[in-house]
Design an enzyme around this catalytic site. Structure first.
Site, PDB file in Angstrom:
ATOM      1  N   GLU A   1       0.781  -1.092   0.014  1.00  0.00           N
ATOM      2  CA  GLU A   1       0.155   0.124  -0.137  1.00  0.00           C
ATOM      3  C   GLU A   1       1.157   1.007   0.153  1.00  0.00           C
ATOM      4  O   GLU A   1       0.496   1.821   0.956  1.00  0.00           O
ATOM      5  CB  GLU A   1      -0.906  -0.024   0.939  1.00  0.00           C
ATOM      6  CG  GLU A   1      -2.019  -1.175   1.224  1.00  0.00           C
ATOM      7  CD  GLU A   1      -3.045  -1.134   2.237  1.00  0.00           C
ATOM      8  OE1 GLU A   1      -2.850   0.559   2.741  1.00  0.00           O
ATOM      9  OE2 GLU A   1      -4.133  -1.743   2.050  1.00  0.00           O
TER      10      GLU A   1
ATOM     11  N   GLU B   1      -5.674  -8.458   0.647  1.00  0.00           N
ATOM     12  CA  GLU B   1      -5.996  -8.058   2.077  1.00  0.00           C
ATOM     13  C   GLU B   1      -7.809  -7.890   1.835  1.00  0.00           C
ATOM     14  O   GLU B   1      -8.079  -7.204   0.872  1.00  0.00           O
ATOM     15  CB  GLU B   1      -5.532  -6.529   3.376  1.00  0.00           C
ATOM     16  CG  GLU B   1      -4.110  -6.772   3.604  1.00  0.00           C
ATOM     17  CD  GLU B   1      -3.885  -5.890   4.029  1.00  0.00           C
ATOM     18  OE1 GLU B   1      -4.655  -4.791   4.820  1.00  0.00           O
ATOM     19  OE2 GLU B   1      -2.583  -5.681   4.486  1.00  0.00           O
TER      20      GLU B   1
HETATM   21  C1  BG6 Z   1      -4.054  -2.251   5.096  1.00  0.00           C
HETATM   22  C2  BG6 Z   1      -3.062  -2.565   5.816  1.00  0.00           C
HETATM   23  O1  BG6 Z   1      -4.276  -1.180   5.069  1.00  0.00           O
HETATM   24  O2  BG6 Z   1      -5.355  -2.316   6.262  1.00  0.00           O
HETATM   25  C3  BG6 Z   1      -3.006  -3.825   7.016  1.00  0.00           C
HETATM   26  O3  BG6 Z   1      -2.054  -3.323   4.555  1.00  0.00           O
HETATM   27  C4  BG6 Z   1      -3.957  -3.334   7.938  1.00  0.00           C
HETATM   28  O4  BG6 Z   1      -1.707  -2.946   7.800  1.00  0.00           O
HETATM   29  C5  BG6 Z   1      -5.371  -3.229   7.369  1.00  0.00           C
HETATM   30  O5  BG6 Z   1      -4.193  -3.654   8.889  1.00  0.00           O
HETATM   31  C6  BG6 Z   1      -6.707  -2.648   8.063  1.00  0.00           C
HETATM   32  O6  BG6 Z   1      -6.809  -1.885   8.710  1.00  0.00           O
HETATM   33  P1  BG6 Z   1      -6.746  -1.570  10.315  1.00  0.00           P
HETATM   34  O7  BG6 Z   1      -6.475   0.181  10.049  1.00  0.00           O
HETATM   35  O8  BG6 Z   1      -7.804  -2.108  10.258  1.00  0.00           O
HETATM   36  O9  BG6 Z   1      -5.732  -1.879  11.077  1.00  0.00           O
END
Ligand code: BG6
Length: 475
Positions: free
Chosen positions: A175, A373
């Site tokens: 990202e 993700e």
């Molecule tokens: C993504 C990142 O943008 O979102 C992760 O690559 C992150 O590192 C994930 O944990 C979820 O976001 P958050 O802020 O809920 O942890």
């Protein structure tokens, strides 16, 4: 209808969000080790040194550093075919510019990778997931300098050579796309990417453009090195993307939605099309932004195109030319979408958005994609009988996977895996909370630092296990 047999079902994790042991095994400090915990509406803060009365969630996290065997056994029990993990740069080069790598750091990841292979789980390794050694921020001006690119490439060469034969899919960056000179960004985004706070930057547009360019250049140069080490290696880069929908059918809204969606693509274009995009240079020229682009850079863009694109998908957003500041509660500045529900952290839940995005990206480049993700951050409660009934998470995943299946089976999108974030509860990157839980596996760890770190499979654990076993047939 089901997914192909070799589809990579699994999950994604990042070192600073789960390893803990921040000062063990010779590890140096990274930027995330100086980032306090926050909460929804109360941002994480950066401190110059570690202050004894502040809480830094990366320091202990969920102690994966010592418990990785137990955690990997649970992933294997669910039927994982792949796990995407990051290597913390500061475990390998504690100061960022050390002459030799730290053997204890290399050994730790050998143990983790070997454990994964023992369970026939493919390790997919991210080389930069926000773990930037502090020495690089302090002495080399973070990603604003070319020396940092060279130090990153040295790190890449070291680890790719070290794990040659054990790892064959590599991700250069996670990202890098959230910073762009066209828009204001939060301190959290610029800090996690570069250890720099947006509000403190003097020449904001120029700084964001330079950061974005240098990271893109670092990625294409890394691709070449990774392939030279082993021609079997496959290299990708991971982007966090959100489709923007026009609020009305007014052409101006449609145009704005297109511009908002596409804004996050210039780095993907640079990595897929063999040159830094001309439209971006045009935009920079108009804005008075200058980039130093050498002949060597141009060659690097030509030689460093990606084999695959990784997508992180959490939400969609809305664009309107008549946007009212007050309505802009949604993440990334878009307006609230009245047709969609939101998570407890205000992220819209939009399964169709995943199908839209997969088609959008695939038709743009026609290269293999992987979901790196996707998941739901929620508050989980343990019931009196000790169980965690996370039906809301099952519902979220069921709906997103149904759309993924449509994209693959009905639309012909080449997507070779789905890696859910984060399969075990871990520290939230944006808020630093433990309370924002994503996992199939509950971890007894809380925001005040308490908890005995026990792992408890949630209801969604068996759901994902059965889903993998059936190859998504029941979706
Ligand atoms: C993504 C990142 O943008 O979102 C992760 O690559 C992150 O590192 C994930 O944990 C979820 O976001 P958050 O802020 O809920 O942890």
């Amino acid at each position: 209808m089901k997914f192909e047999k070799d589809f990579l079902w699994g999950g994604s994790i990042a070192a600073h969000q789960l390893e803990g042991a921040y000062n063990e095994g010779g590890k140096g400090l990274n930027t995330m080790d100086l980032f306090t915990s926050g909460s929804y509406g109360s941002p994480r803060q950066v401190t110059a040194t570690i202050e004894p009365d502040r809480h830094y969630p990366s320091h202990t996290a969920i102690d994966f550093y010592h418990r990785y065997k137990e955690d990997i056994a649970l992933f294997a029990d669910m039927g994982f075919k792949a796990l995407r993990l990051s290597i913390d740069w500061a475990r390998i080069f504690p100061n960022g510019d050390d002459a030799e790598p730290n053997q204890a750091g290399l050994d730790f990841y050998h143990r983790v990778i070997d454990e994964l292979k023992k369970h026939e789980i493919e390790p997919i390794v991210t080389l930069f997931h926000f773990e930037l050694p502090m020495g690089i921020v302090e002495r080399y001006d973070s990603w604003l300098s070319r020396e940092t690119i060279d130090l990153y490439l040295k790190f890449v060469k070291t680890v790719v050579t070290e794990y040659q034969g054990k790892v064959s899919r590599w991700v250069t960056f996670n990202e890098m796309n959230h910073i762009d000179p066209q828009t204001d960004v939060s301190d959290v985004f610029t800090y996690i990417l570069a250890g720099l706070e947006y509000s403190q930057m003097t020449n904001k547009k120029q700084t964001l453009a330079t950061l974005g360019y240098n990271m893109t250049l670092a990625s294409v140069k890394a691709v070449k090195i990774i392939r030279e080490i082993d021609s079997q290696n496959q290299v990708g880069c991971v982007f966090g993307l959100a489709p923007y929908y026009p609020k009305t059918c007014k052409p101006q809204d449609a145009l704005l939605a297109f511009q908002d969606t596409i804004r996050d693509f210039y780095q993907i274009d640079a990595m897929m099309l063999g040159e830094f995009p001309k439209y971006k240079l045009f935009e920079y020229k108009k804005a008075g932004i200058q980039l130093e682009i050498t002949e060597e850079d141009r060659l690097a863009f030509k030689e460093g195109t990606l084999d695959f694109i990784g997508l992180n998908y959490y939400m969609s957003a809305v664009s309107s030319v008549e946007s009212d500041e007050k309505e802009q509660e949604a993440m990334f500045g878009g307006e609230v979408n009245p047709y969609l529900e939101k998570s407890d952290w205000g992220w819209t839940i939009d399964p169709e958005g995943l199908r839209y995005l997969l088609n959008f990206v695939y038709r743009k480049y026609q290269k293999p994609l992987i979901i790196c993700e996707n998941g739901l951050g929620a508050v989980d409660e343990i019931s009196a009988n000790g169980e965690i009934q996370d039906d809301y998470r099952i519902d979220y995943l069921q709906k997103h996977l149904t759309q993924l299946k449509k994209a693959v089976v009905e639309d012909g999108v080449e997507c070779f895996g789905y890696l859910m974030w984060g399969p075990i509860d871990l520290v939230s990157a944006s808020t630093g909370e433990m309370k924002k839980r994503y996992g199939f596996i509950y971890v007894d760890k809380h925001d005040d630092g308490s908890g005995d770190l026990t792992r408890i499979p949630k209801k969604s654990y068996s759901w994902y296990q059965e889903m993998i076993a059936s190859g998504g047939e029941n979706l």
